[in-house]
Design a protein around this motif. Structure first.
Motif, mmCIF file in Angstrom:
data_model
loop_
_atom_site.group_PDB
_atom_site.id
_atom_site.type_symbol
_atom_site.label_atom_id
_atom_site.label_comp_id
_atom_site.label_asym_id
_atom_site.label_seq_id
_atom_site.Cartn_x
_atom_site.Cartn_y
_atom_site.Cartn_z
ATOM 1 N N THR A 61 84.450 2.482 -60.693
ATOM 2 C CA THR A 61 85.330 3.723 -61.103
ATOM 3 C C THR A 61 85.761 4.379 -60.032
ATOM 4 N N ASN A 62 84.993 4.403 -58.741
ATOM 5 C CA ASN A 62 85.489 4.926 -57.383
ATOM 6 C C ASN A 62 86.645 4.547 -56.761
ATOM 7 N N VAL A 63 87.278 3.819 -57.446
ATOM 8 C CA VAL A 63 88.982 3.525 -56.880
ATOM 9 C C VAL A 63 89.721 5.024 -57.164
ATOM 10 N N VAL A 64 89.251 5.667 -58.033
ATOM 11 C CA VAL A 64 89.894 7.172 -57.900
ATOM 12 C C VAL A 64 90.034 7.698 -56.855
ATOM 13 N N GLN A 65 91.171 8.081 -56.175
ATOM 14 C CA GLN A 65 91.281 8.714 -54.883
ATOM 15 C C GLN A 65 91.433 10.234 -54.795
ATOM 16 N N ALA A 66 91.544 10.805 -56.050
ATOM 17 C CA ALA A 66 92.130 12.280 -56.025
ATOM 18 C C ALA A 66 91.716 12.663 -57.596
ATOM 19 N N PRO A 67 90.293 12.782 -57.897
ATOM 20 C CA PRO A 67 89.884 13.364 -59.340
ATOM 21 C C PRO A 67 90.230 14.844 -59.026
ATOM 22 N N VAL A 68 90.041 15.479 -60.342
ATOM 23 C CA VAL A 68 90.296 17.044 -60.447
ATOM 24 C C VAL A 68 88.974 17.528 -60.023
ATOM 25 N N VAL A 69 87.858 16.919 -60.427
ATOM 26 C CA VAL A 69 86.656 17.414 -59.996
ATOM 27 C C VAL A 69 85.562 16.531 -60.151
ATOM 28 N N CYS A 70 84.491 16.570 -59.364
ATOM 29 C CA CYS A 70 83.343 15.522 -59.623
ATOM 30 C C CYS A 70 81.965 16.384 -59.874
ATOM 31 N N GLY A 71 80.837 15.561 -60.661
ATOM 32 C CA GLY A 71 79.641 16.138 -60.945
ATOM 33 C C GLY A 71 78.655 15.129 -60.536
ATOM 34 N N ILE A 72 77.597 15.585 -60.005
ATOM 35 C CA ILE A 72 76.414 14.774 -60.005
ATOM 36 C C ILE A 72 75.101 15.475 -60.714
ATOM 37 N N SER A 73 75.061 14.412 -61.919
ATOM 38 C CA SER A 73 73.800 15.029 -62.725
ATOM 39 C C SER A 73 72.454 14.782 -62.010
ATOM 40 N N SER A 74 71.214 14.941 -62.608
ATOM 41 C CA SER A 74 70.023 14.885 -62.072
ATOM 42 C C SER A 74 69.876 13.370 -61.382
ATOM 43 N N LEU A 75 69.301 13.546 -60.081
ATOM 44 C CA LEU A 75 68.816 12.580 -59.350
ATOM 45 C C LEU A 75 67.591 12.262 -59.583
ATOM 46 N N GLY A 76 67.241 10.776 -59.189
ATOM 47 C CA GLY A 76 65.700 10.273 -59.472
ATOM 48 C C GLY A 76 65.728 8.720 -58.928
ATOM 49 N N TYR A 77 64.726 8.134 -59.192
ATOM 50 C CA TYR A 77 64.331 6.623 -58.734
ATOM 51 C C TYR A 77 64.845 5.833 -59.705
ATOM 52 N N ASP A 78 65.682 5.007 -59.496
ATOM 53 C CA ASP A 78 66.338 4.040 -60.522
ATOM 54 C C ASP A 78 67.283 3.189 -59.401
ATOM 55 N N HIS A 79 67.356 1.839 -59.789
ATOM 56 C CA HIS A 79 68.020 0.794 -59.280
ATOM 57 C C HIS A 79 67.770 0.652 -57.598
ATOM 58 N N MET A 80 66.519 0.928 -57.161
ATOM 59 C CA MET A 80 66.259 1.236 -55.830
ATOM 60 C C MET A 80 66.740 -0.071 -55.083
ATOM 61 N N GLU A 81 66.442 -1.330 -55.789
ATOM 62 C CA GLU A 81 66.765 -2.565 -54.845
ATOM 63 C C GLU A 81 68.278 -2.547 -54.411
ATOM 64 N N ILE A 82 69.201 -1.775 -55.014
ATOM 65 C CA ILE A 82 70.562 -1.757 -54.691
ATOM 66 C C ILE A 82 70.842 -0.416 -53.828
ATOM 67 N N LEU A 83 70.383 0.707 -54.419
ATOM 68 C CA LEU A 83 70.633 1.908 -53.826
ATOM 69 C C LEU A 83 69.707 2.602 -52.837
ATOM 70 N N GLY A 84 68.530 2.014 -52.565
ATOM 71 C CA GLY A 84 67.813 2.568 -51.644
ATOM 72 C C GLY A 84 66.352 3.037 -52.386
ATOM 73 N N TYR A 85 65.177 2.941 -51.172
ATOM 74 C CA TYR A 85 64.139 3.260 -51.631
ATOM 75 C C TYR A 85 63.681 4.684 -51.727
ATOM 76 N N THR A 86 64.558 5.705 -50.903
ATOM 77 C CA THR A 86 64.213 7.230 -51.140
ATOM 78 C C THR A 86 65.430 7.932 -51.808
ATOM 79 N N LEU A 87 64.870 9.033 -52.205
ATOM 80 C CA LEU A 87 65.745 10.094 -52.747
ATOM 81 C C LEU A 87 66.972 10.208 -52.153
ATOM 82 N N GLY A 88 66.803 10.415 -50.603
ATOM 83 C CA GLY A 88 67.986 10.684 -49.773
ATOM 84 C C GLY A 88 69.003 9.428 -49.883
ATOM 85 N N ALA A 89 68.572 8.348 -49.818
ATOM 86 C CA ALA A 89 69.613 7.213 -49.852
ATOM 87 C C ALA A 89 70.101 7.042 -51.200
#
Length: 519
Positions: A170-198
């Motif tokens: 979905t990130n082929v979008v270059q100019a969205p009107v607005v973006c949102g980040i919902s609650s973050l937690g530990y999931d898919h760590m093997e792909i996204l990283g093993y810390t909340l920062g990553a």
């Protein structure tokens, strides 16, 4: 043009078979496929003539670990009630792939799906070669969503990120009107990283230069990274507090659970920003911090469809004979944080249900028996999921009489909506046995006062469905249908007991149960 296939197939089944051909058994983290490079997506956009339509699309883009689907669903409902033609792309689907594409709040019709599907599939197939393979399953679905929304001329497209953010299709979008980040937690760590920062860094990959973004209260480590990424791109990032229930004028949110006020607050901020940035200033009370526009209240409190999230479904088979005696509480929670939220929701719901039934004189003798029906992917850690579930339920006075562990019925290399594959007699249950061991160890740590007696008599057990492995507090079944038959047998042999079954750990499992228990 339709692909060649089985003459007995319906056109829709032929499309699903073609879609299934795009499912790869590679891990999503595997880089060995040439098509896995993110930049290849822009080649697909050219082939599908989507570059200009996407540039013109007025998009709300939402990433996150928990609540992004709910946030998108609320946002779609709000803007639809404001009078706009909406397109909503979410994932995964539970029963039918068309659930992922909603136009004006309704799943796309089979006729329209087939029209857009075959145009896109055949166009890509014609151009595919060794250097430009067919897109993988999710990438194709994201491209298809863009084609559908462009063709249907939606006023707003609301996109839920599938996985991560930075390299999501979905990130082929270059100019969205607005973006949102919902609650973050530990999931898919093997792909996204093993810390909340990553993980936060990957999610923040949807931020675009000077495009406003909103998030909800986050753990400090995650918030620091979001703020750093926003600063690098001159993104005005605001933190939104949960919606105040008093702003709903006494009405209830359209999605169940206290945590939905967090998602509703984010949706309100996203929709307000979208309206302002697209020049729609005529909505009364827009920007008012003490009162919501009437259209927003209608959108938030309307009955919205988000299957498998805090969903309560009576078993249609039992309901015909013994109404209310077998109820499924479905929630696809699969992270430690969402498991805790799910457990809280289940506990409160079952207590409310018990109080309502107790006031019914004809059924005041009934006992309640809570059952867990569980599976999760092997990349997840049950030592993090199951203790959270058990402790949270116990803190609300809810204890499971039995935990049932089953393999998912759906298969990962096939997309279908009208039938389930036959039970595999050779199914590998080693993972389910591992889950059972974790549960039995947890139950061994409970105090004696917590134990719940088994209400089934020995005589009753003789003609019941048998599990593959039965322990004191749990059972492993070779298939979901076997577990459901055991539950129905239990209801039949215990007419004074009401069975409340929490189905969680996997959205695939939730979808399988929905197929089998709904009419």
């Amino acid at each position: 043009m339709v692909q060649d296939g089985d003459a007995s197939q319906t056109p829709y089944e032929a499309a699903l078979e073609a879609l299934s051909s795009l499912i790869t058994k590679r891990s999503r983290a595997d880089k060995s496929n040439k098509g896995d490079g993110f930049d290849v997506l822009f080649d697909y956009l050219k082939i599908l003539e989507l570059e200009e339509p996407i540039a013109q699309m007025k998009i709300i883009h939402v990433a996150g670990t928990k609540g992004k689907g709910s946030t998108c669903t609320f946002s779609e409902s709000i803007l639809r009630h404001c009078g706009f033609r909406t397109g909503l792309f979410t994932s995964p689907h539970l029963i039918d792939v068309r659930e992922r594409f909603r136009l004006d709040g309704v799943d796309i019709s089979e006729e329209k799906f087939l029209e857009y599907f075959w145009w896109s599939f055949n166009r890509l197939k014609e151009k595919a070669n060794d250097d430009l393979p067919m897109p993988t399953y999710f990438r194709f679905l994201a491209l298809l969503a863009f084609k559908i929304f462009a063709g249907e001329k939606v006023d707003v497209a609301i996109l839920e990120v599938g996985l991560g953010g930075k390299f999501d299709a979905t990130n082929v979008v270059q100019a969205p009107v607005v973006c949102g980040i919902s609650s973050l937690g530990y999931d898919h760590m093997e792909i996204l990283g093993y810390t909340l920062g990553a993980i936060a860094g990957e999610k923040a990959g949807i931020f675009k230069h000077e495009v406003p973004a909103f998030t909800v209260p986050q753990p400090d480590e995650a918030m620091r990274v979001l703020e750093e990424k926003a600063s690098l791109l001159d993104v005005p990032l605001r933190t939104v507090q949960p919606l105040d229930a008093n702003m709903l004028n006494g009405l209830k949110l359209g999605l169940e659970g206290e945590h939905q006020f967090v998602n509703a607050g984010l949706a309100v901020a996203l929709c307000s920003a979208w309206l302002q940035r697209t020049g729609h200033h005529d909505i009364t009370n827009l920007g008012n911090t003490t009162a919501l526009p009437e259209q927003f209240i209608k959108g938030l409190t309307a009955t919205v469809n988000l299957q498998g999230r805090a969903q309560i479904v009576p078993d249609h088979y039992i309901s015909n004979q013994s109404p209310g005696d077998l109820i499924f509480y479905l929630d696809g929670a699969h992270s430690p944080e969402s498991m805790e939220i799910c457990a809280r929701w289940f506990s409160l719901c079952t207590k409310e249900n018990s109080q309502e039934k107790a006031s019914d004189f004809s059924r005041s003798h009934a006992k309640n028996s809570q059952i867990l029906l569980f599976n999760c992917m092997s990349v997840r850690d049950p030592q993090l999921l199951l203790p959270n579930l058990m402790k949270t339920c116990a803190s609300h006075g809810v204890y499971f009489k039995k935990a049932l562990f089953v393999p998912n019925t759906s298969v990962y290399h096939k997309v279908g909506s009208h039938s389930l594959p036959p039970t595999d007699p050779q199914v590998d249950l080693s993972w389910q046995f591992s889950l059972q061991r974790v549960w039995e160890n947890l139950m061994g740590n409970r105090g004696a006062d917590d134990k719940i007696p088994d209400t089934l008599s020995e005589e009753s057990r003789d003609d019941m469905e048998k599990p593959v492995k039965h322990c004191e507090h749990s059972a492993v079944f070779s298939s979901l249908p076997s577990a459901l038959k055991w539950l129905r047998d239990s209801v039949r042999h215990n007419p004074s007991t009401r069975f409340q079954v929490l189905v969680t750990g996997s959205l695939h499992l939730v979808g399988d149960v929905l197929r089998l228990v709904k009419k």
